[in-house]
Design an enzyme around this catalytic site. Structure first.
Site, mmCIF file in Angstrom:
data_model
loop_
_atom_site.group_PDB
_atom_site.id
_atom_site.type_symbol
_atom_site.label_atom_id
_atom_site.label_comp_id
_atom_site.label_asym_id
_atom_site.label_seq_id
_atom_site.Cartn_x
_atom_site.Cartn_y
_atom_site.Cartn_z
ATOM 1 N N HIS A 102 0.836 -1.210 0.000
ATOM 2 C CA HIS A 102 0.000 0.000 0.000
ATOM 3 C C HIS A 102 0.865 1.251 0.000
ATOM 4 C CE1 HIS A 102 -3.376 2.669 1.151
ATOM 5 N NE2 HIS A 102 -2.459 3.263 1.899
ATOM 6 N N GLU A 103 1.902 1.267 0.829
ATOM 7 C CA GLU A 103 2.768 2.450 0.896
ATOM 8 C C GLU A 103 3.541 2.645 -0.407
ATOM 9 O OE1 GLU A 103 2.204 4.478 3.109
ATOM 10 O OE2 GLU A 103 1.059 3.137 4.407
ATOM 11 N N HIS A 106 1.597 4.486 -2.956
ATOM 12 C CA HIS A 106 1.696 5.950 -2.912
ATOM 13 C C HIS A 106 2.914 6.436 -3.694
ATOM 14 C CE1 HIS A 106 -1.660 6.588 -0.331
ATOM 15 N NE2 HIS A 106 -1.146 5.952 0.705
#
Length: 230
Positions: A102-103, A106
């Site tokens: 998920h990170e 980004h």
């Protein structure tokens, strides 16, 4: 009734959203605790998956760093670094690889200059200042019966609401990218592990929905106070 009146016109709504937020936080904690203790089929740590995903997306220059804390994971768009908490960095769990991916999602958004991410970046600093001032503006306005100050506070709360609204598609898209990568790269191994990763990211997304709902309730409450003092 006196307590609800103290909270303002939308006091019951604020209380309802607050309780819902606590329930969501509890659900996130239980979900991560469960999948944070289940090893992923490929026995990869969060840091290893983050490095793989970054490299596969042409982001070899972005480091993966360990930071203290629990679920303190984040992507730093200023220093261009993915930072993973102790419960993610060196842990080969389903929860760890979901959060790590998920990170990195980004970071990929940053690479392609996702409009919502760029907008949120421009909004972050001025809105953080405004959010610190907003409660003081409202309280001072109520204290000295200066409706104009209450309206200023309402505008600042409204801007914060916009920030929360812009954050939603950014977070949902990062989770989408993470799940697609874990599935297509075969990192999660599919099956139960893929479902677990999706459950972790869904629980995390709900916290942002709760944040938006709380911001909306606060905005409506301040708006009601401003109107009642006109």
């Amino acid at each position: 009734m006196d307590f609800l009146a103290f909270l303002g016109p939308y006091g019951p709504l604020i209380l309802l959203v607050f309780v819902a937020s606590m329930l969501i936080q509890g659900y996130l904690s239980r979900t991560y605790r469960k999948w944070g203790n289940i090893r992923n089929p490929r026995n990869l740590t969060g840091a290893e998956v983050a490095r793989m995903m970054l490299d596969d997306n042409g982001l070899r220059h972005i480091p993966v760093e360990a930071v203290p804390g629990h679920l303190s994971d984040h992507y730093d768009p200023i220093k261009k670094a993915v930072r993973l908490s102790e419960s993610t960095y060196g842990v080969p769990s389903v929860g760890a690889i979901a959060v790590a991916a998920h990170e990195v999602g980004h970071a990929v958004q940053d690479k392609v200059r996702m409009p919502a991410l760029v907008l949120r970046g421009h909004m972050a600093v001025p809105l953080s200042i405004g959010m610190n001032l907003a409660p003081w503006m409202v309280m001072l306005g109520l204290l000295i019966q200066a409706t104009g100050l209450i309206w200023v506070g309402a505008v600042l709360f409204g801007a914060a609401l916009l920030f929360h609204l812009v954050t939603l598609p950014v977070e949902f898209d990062a989770s989408r990218r993470a799940l697609v990568y874990l599935r297509e790269r075969g990192v999660s191994g599919g099956g139960e592990a893929q479902a677990g990763a999706q459950q972790v990211l869904t629980a995390a997304a709900l916290t942002y929905v709760a944040g938006f709902a709380m911001a909306l309730a606060q905005f409506l409450n301040i708006l009601g106070l401003a109107r009642s003092n006109d």
